[in-house]
Design a protein around this motif. Structure first.
Motif, mmCIF file in Angstrom:
data_model
loop_
_atom_site.group_PDB
_atom_site.id
_atom_site.type_symbol
_atom_site.label_atom_id
_atom_site.label_comp_id
_atom_site.label_asym_id
_atom_site.label_seq_id
_atom_site.Cartn_x
_atom_site.Cartn_y
_atom_site.Cartn_z
ATOM 1 N N MET A 85 0.827 -1.202 0.000
ATOM 2 C CA MET A 85 0.000 0.000 0.000
ATOM 3 C C MET A 85 0.863 1.254 0.000
ATOM 4 O O MET A 85 0.641 2.180 -0.796
ATOM 5 C CB MET A 85 -0.904 -0.005 1.231
ATOM 6 C CG MET A 85 -1.684 1.281 1.460
ATOM 7 S SD MET A 85 -2.471 1.317 3.097
ATOM 8 C CE MET A 85 -1.002 1.452 4.154
ATOM 9 N N ASP A 86 1.858 1.295 0.884
ATOM 10 C CA ASP A 86 2.673 2.505 1.036
ATOM 11 C C ASP A 86 3.500 2.814 -0.211
ATOM 12 O O ASP A 86 3.718 3.981 -0.538
ATOM 13 C CB ASP A 86 3.608 2.349 2.241
ATOM 14 C CG ASP A 86 2.846 2.404 3.559
ATOM 15 O OD1 ASP A 86 1.676 2.833 3.546
ATOM 16 O OD2 ASP A 86 3.417 2.015 4.591
ATOM 17 N N VAL A 87 3.972 1.781 -0.903
ATOM 18 C CA VAL A 87 4.776 2.008 -2.104
ATOM 19 C C VAL A 87 3.896 2.331 -3.304
ATOM 20 O O VAL A 87 4.115 3.311 -4.015
ATOM 21 C CB VAL A 87 5.659 0.779 -2.419
ATOM 22 C CG1 VAL A 87 6.370 0.967 -3.757
ATOM 23 C CG2 VAL A 87 6.689 0.578 -1.319
ATOM 24 N N LEU A 88 2.873 1.520 -3.527
ATOM 25 C CA LEU A 88 2.103 1.630 -4.765
ATOM 26 C C LEU A 88 1.073 2.741 -4.760
ATOM 27 O O LEU A 88 0.602 3.149 -5.837
ATOM 28 C CB LEU A 88 1.414 0.292 -5.064
ATOM 29 C CG LEU A 88 2.228 -0.718 -5.867
ATOM 30 C CD1 LEU A 88 2.547 -0.174 -7.248
ATOM 31 C CD2 LEU A 88 3.510 -1.099 -5.158
ATOM 32 N N ILE A 89 0.731 3.263 -3.593
ATOM 33 C CA ILE A 89 -0.278 4.312 -3.557
ATOM 34 C C ILE A 89 0.164 5.515 -4.369
ATOM 35 O O ILE A 89 -0.653 6.220 -4.964
ATOM 36 C CB ILE A 89 -0.595 4.719 -2.099
ATOM 37 C CG1 ILE A 89 -1.861 5.588 -2.063
ATOM 38 C CG2 ILE A 89 0.584 5.448 -1.452
ATOM 39 C CD1 ILE A 89 -2.379 5.837 -0.661
#
Length: 452
Positions: free
Chosen positions: A54-58
């Motif tokens: 979530m944190d990378v791809l957001i």
């Protein structure tokens, strides 16, 4: 340490002894059945990997809105993408090895606190510079957590299921990315891209007490480093996972010093395999992060509406989950190195088709799905390969350095993609360029030889 049999299966040799018997035999070679505590540990690590995804791809999902709001050029947007990836490299190279000295659990908790704080900062950023700094710090936390979780999962999974468990753990990453994509697609127009980042930060914050309460320290760490009350702590964990307690701690052999830090990565015949692993991950990351960073943007370039483009990124990650899960399962029966090579060759084919063939929406989404299956599936086979290559004393260091060095490719990929787009290079040429590194990655993996 780990080695491959003639058939390509992985075996693990215990590294400490008590009275001539492996002190960790119950941990390493114990029952093949899962206990409830082992399942819980792997499930928590899976959940943390979802948060990492979530944190990378957001950022890739909010990229069109961010770009329009701040009027960021493709080149500068590529730099923003690369900031968290550079942080992940720093986390893997500089921070993750500390888990072998201070413990997996402590590093995971510290990294989660860092990630949550920096995610709130990114949601409140008012300039590209502030966004770059906070995303870099988020990356440091993610790079540390990824290495520590993989090491912890390898140490708690039953020996026969270790390759599957470490591989399946990585499937949490695309699951988190997929859910994030669908949520962003539904809510970004109403709430804005800053709210998406603040929501992700809140989820990171909520995970900290869960990890503090339920995630234990590594038994292997307790036996090798022997901190205060190591025997009592190790025995409580051994009993909790259905294993026999130890009567005393193993002796800390002097030879063990040759198996920690960088010496543990290059000694005992591992130097050539370590270099090949680093090359494979660098090549993989180059294509992987180009794809996950730019698929929504490139789908818009190909003519899809912005909402459908976000769905293309989410469907890619559904494919990634399928690819990682399938590879992890088949790797229990097939040589993991050959399997990775096959996935990478198929990934190259899917990339070329996506970039060069005009297709309706359904076929475009199907091709994005297949790219996820083979690119992510093949790449994530490197995690169980690394945990089998290195001894427990250097496992976090080995994973951290492999992923940290590999981030060179992760930084280059999105930046190169941005440069090629800015230069108006055609999509068929761009995707053909990024098909080459995945094939090279598969070839490097196929040449890795585990030490005897």
């Amino acid at each position: 340490m780990a080695s491959y049999s003639a058939a390509g299966s992985v075996s693990v040799r215990p590294y400490v002894t008590v009275n001539g018997q492996p002190a960790d035999a119950k941990v390493t070679h114990g029952e093949d059945n899962w206990s409830a505590r082992q399942v819980l540990i792997v499930a928590i690590c899976f959940l943390l990997n979802m948060l990492d995804g979530m944190d990378v791809l957001i950022l890739s999902y909010i990229a069109p809105a961010l770009s329009a709001d701040w009027r960021i050029s493709p080149e500068n947007l590529g730099v923003v993408f690369s900031a968290s990836l550079a942080g992940m490299a720093a986390g893997g190279l500089l921070v993750a090895p500390l888990a072998d000295r201070f413990g997996r659990r402590k590093l995971i908790l510290a990294s989660l606190i860092m990630m949550a704080t920096a995610m709130f900062g990114s949601g409140l950023a008012t300039s590209v510079t502030e966004l770059l700094i906070t995303r870099f710090i988020v990356g440091i936390g993610i790079g540390t957590v990824l290495a520590s979780m993989a090491a912890l999962t390898a140490e708690y999974a039953p020996a026969r299921h270790r390759t599957f468990a470490v591989g399946f753990l990585q499937a949490g990453y695309p699951v988190g990315a997929t859910l994030t994509g669908f949520l962003v697609a539904q809510h970004i127009e109403a709430h804005g891209w800053q709210a998406m980042l603040l929501g992700a930060a809140t989820l990171c914050l909520i995970s900290i007490p869960l990890v503090f309460a339920l995630l234990p320290e590594s038994v292997d760490f307790l036996l090798t480093r022997q901190p205060a009350n190591a025997l009592q702590r190790a025995n409580r964990l051994l009993v909790a996972i259905g294993r026999a307690p130890l009567e005393r701690l193993p002796e800390r052999a002097e030879a063990q010093a040759e198996r920690v830090g960088l010496r543990g990565l290059l000694g005992e015949g591992r130097a050539a395999s370590t270099m090949l692993l680093w090359l494979a991950i660098t090549f993989s990351f180059m294509t992987l992060y180009f794809v996950i960073s730019w698929i929504p943007k490139l789908a818009v370039e190909a003519g899809l509406p912005a909402k459908d483009a976000i769905y293309a990124g989410a469907i890619y990650n559904i494919g990634a989950f399928i690819g990682i899960s399938s590879l992890s399962y088949v790797a229990m029966r097939v040589d993991l190195r050959r399997l990775i090579l096959g996935y990478m060759v198929l990934a190259a084919g899917a990339l070329v088709v996506f970039g060069s063939v005009a297709m309706p929406l359904a076929a475009t989404l199907l091709t994005a799905f297949l790219i996820g299956v083979f690119v992510q599936g093949g790449f994530n086979g490197c995690y169980p390969l690394a945990t089998s290559l290195y001894p427990a004393e250097a496992r976090s260091t080995g994973l951290g350095w492999a992923m940290g060095v590999g981030r060179i490719g992760a930084v280059i990929g999105p930046m190169l993609g941005g440069f090629l787009l800015a230069e108006k290079v055609s999509l068929p040429v761009i995707f053909a360029i990024f098909a080459v590194p995945v094939v090279l990655a598969g070839l490097c993996v196929s040449l890795i030889r585990m030490p005897k």
